[in-house]
Write a protein that holds these residues in place. Structure first.
Motif, short mmCIF file in Angstrom:
data_model
loop_
_atom_site.label_atom_id
_atom_site.label_comp_id
_atom_site.label_asym_id
_atom_site.label_seq_id
_atom_site.Cartn_x
_atom_site.Cartn_y
_atom_site.Cartn_z
N UNK A 80 0.84 -1.19 0.00
CA UNK A 80 0.00 0.00 0.00
C UNK A 80 0.88 1.25 0.00
N UNK A 81 0.33 2.30 -0.58
CA UNK A 81 0.99 3.62 -0.59
C UNK A 81 -0.05 4.67 -0.20
N UNK A 82 0.39 5.64 0.55
CA UNK A 82 -0.52 6.70 0.98
C UNK A 82 0.20 8.04 0.92
N UNK A 83 -0.50 9.04 0.40
CA UNK A 83 0.00 10.42 0.44
C UNK A 83 -1.09 11.30 1.00
N UNK A 84 -1.02 12.58 0.81
CA UNK A 84 -2.01 13.49 1.38
C UNK A 84 -3.32 13.52 0.60
N UNK A 85 -3.37 12.81 -0.53
CA UNK A 85 -4.56 12.88 -1.38
C UNK A 85 -5.27 11.53 -1.47
N UNK A 86 -4.51 10.44 -1.62
CA UNK A 86 -5.13 9.14 -1.87
C UNK A 86 -4.44 8.01 -1.12
N UNK A 87 -5.16 6.90 -1.06
CA UNK A 87 -4.68 5.67 -0.43
C UNK A 87 -4.85 4.55 -1.45
N UNK A 88 -3.74 3.86 -1.78
CA UNK A 88 -3.77 2.85 -2.84
C UNK A 88 -3.20 1.54 -2.32
#
Length: 340
Positions: A80-88
């Motif tokens: 998983x990857x997460x930034x300030x906009x989305x979670x994938x």
């Protein structure tokens, strides 16, 4: 993180397991039906004195069954990857869940089981126009994780940041929450031990008959004794151990603590409710179920009463240090109030 297989994928793994179990059942049934025939005697002798036959007909199928069952329980790995906009969430480089925080509404966790084994949690992510689900598999059955340690808490925090709501007093003050296990009450434990006792008597009787047969017929009955042990002792002994373990492990409870109180919830009731300002002392005493170390008797003394809780330690290990026990929250709050 790891994800549980879908129903279709699980069925594919279960098919060889069912075939192996059917083969073993047919093998033992054939031996039983033809117990007086020369074929049965030759088959038993072959199994006993030919290691290769033993390995390929018994040990290997059982080993394959265990491996396949473990694969089902562990699921498959994801990233998983997460930034300030989305979670994938990715599976082999392909995004299987891709969401924007601004469209997320809530995150919920529900217990996930495969047959009678606890596997993890079903994560339900409610979006504005649809709902996403992810079967999250816990990496270790010995050390349970709390939901606040899950990657999906990133989504929950972003929802709270983007949709600030004035919380209620209970929500605003919560400082700790989680799950723990409580021993069954004596009446419940006695009822649960009835099938355990019945099966234990059955095993004793069968063991006595097998030993008596061996004494009466000597070495000539070795094959028959071996067959009976496989069919009427080992499977029932495994069931006996599982039933006894179920009684010893107790059942799940949840606890919540805020700045003023500590509450333990059972399935449909409040088991314990302590106000920190009334707490006087917390004591622990070793707890056993029959001869097995089960955990700790917890006694919480208040100004007007004494409350008890039968705390089952993880994996039935006796905790010499009590720092990880939730009831230490009460002790720490007592220390803070005494300092004030």
């Amino acid at each position: 993180m790891r994800r549980a297989f879908s129903k279709k994928q699980t069925i594919w793994f279960l098919m060889p397991i069912v075939l192996i179990i059917s083969f073993l059942t047919a093998l033992f049934t054939a031996i039983t039906i033809s117990a007086n025939s020369g074929y049965s005697a030759n088959l038993v002798i072959t199994l006993v004195f030919e290691p290769k036959t033993w390995i390929f007909m018994i040990i290997l199928p059982i080993a394959i069954t265990i491996i396949l069952f473990r694969i089902i329980l562990r699921g498959y790995s994801c990233r998983y990857k997460a930034n300030n906009i989305e979670f994938v969430i990715y599976r082999k480089g392909i995004a299987i869940i891709d969401l924007l925080y601004k469209d997320a509404v809530s995150v919920e966790y529900k217990p996930l089981k495969f047959l009678w084994f606890r596997q993890g949690f079903r994560v339900v992510i409610t979006m504005k126009k649809y709902t996403l689900e992810f079967d999250y598999v816990e990496l270790s059955s010995a050390k349970r994780q709390h939901p606040e340690d899950f990657p999906f808490e990133i989504i929950r925090r972003k929802i709270e940041e983007q949709n600030p709501v004035i919380p209620t007093t209970e929500q605003r003050d919560i400082t700790a929450y989680g799950t723990m296990r409580c021993a069954y009450r004596k009446k419940t434990a006695v009822l649960l031990m009835i099938p355990v006792a019945v099966l234990a008597v059955y095993l004793l009787v069968m063991a006595f008959l097998i030993i008596l047969t061996f004494i009466s017929n000597g070495p000539f009955s070795y094959g028959l004794v071996f067959m009976w042990t496989l069919m009427y002792i080992l499977p029932e002994a495994v069931v006996e151990v599982l039933l006894f373990k179920t009684v010893v492990r107790g059942y799940d409870c949840t606890y919540k603590a805020n700045d003023t109180e500590f509450t333990v919830y059972g399935r449909n009731e409040i088991i314990m409710h302590i106000l920190f300002k009334d707490a006087v002392d917390v004591e622990y005493k070793p707890m056993k179920f029959l001869w097995v170390k089960q955990g700790l008797h917890v006694f919480v003394k208040t100004k007007n009463n004494t409350y008890s809780f039968d705390y089952v330690t993880p994996s039935r290990r006796y905790l010499r240090e009590h720092g990880d026990i939730p009831f230490e929250l009460i002790r720490s709050k007592m220390g803070e109030q005494n300092a004030d």
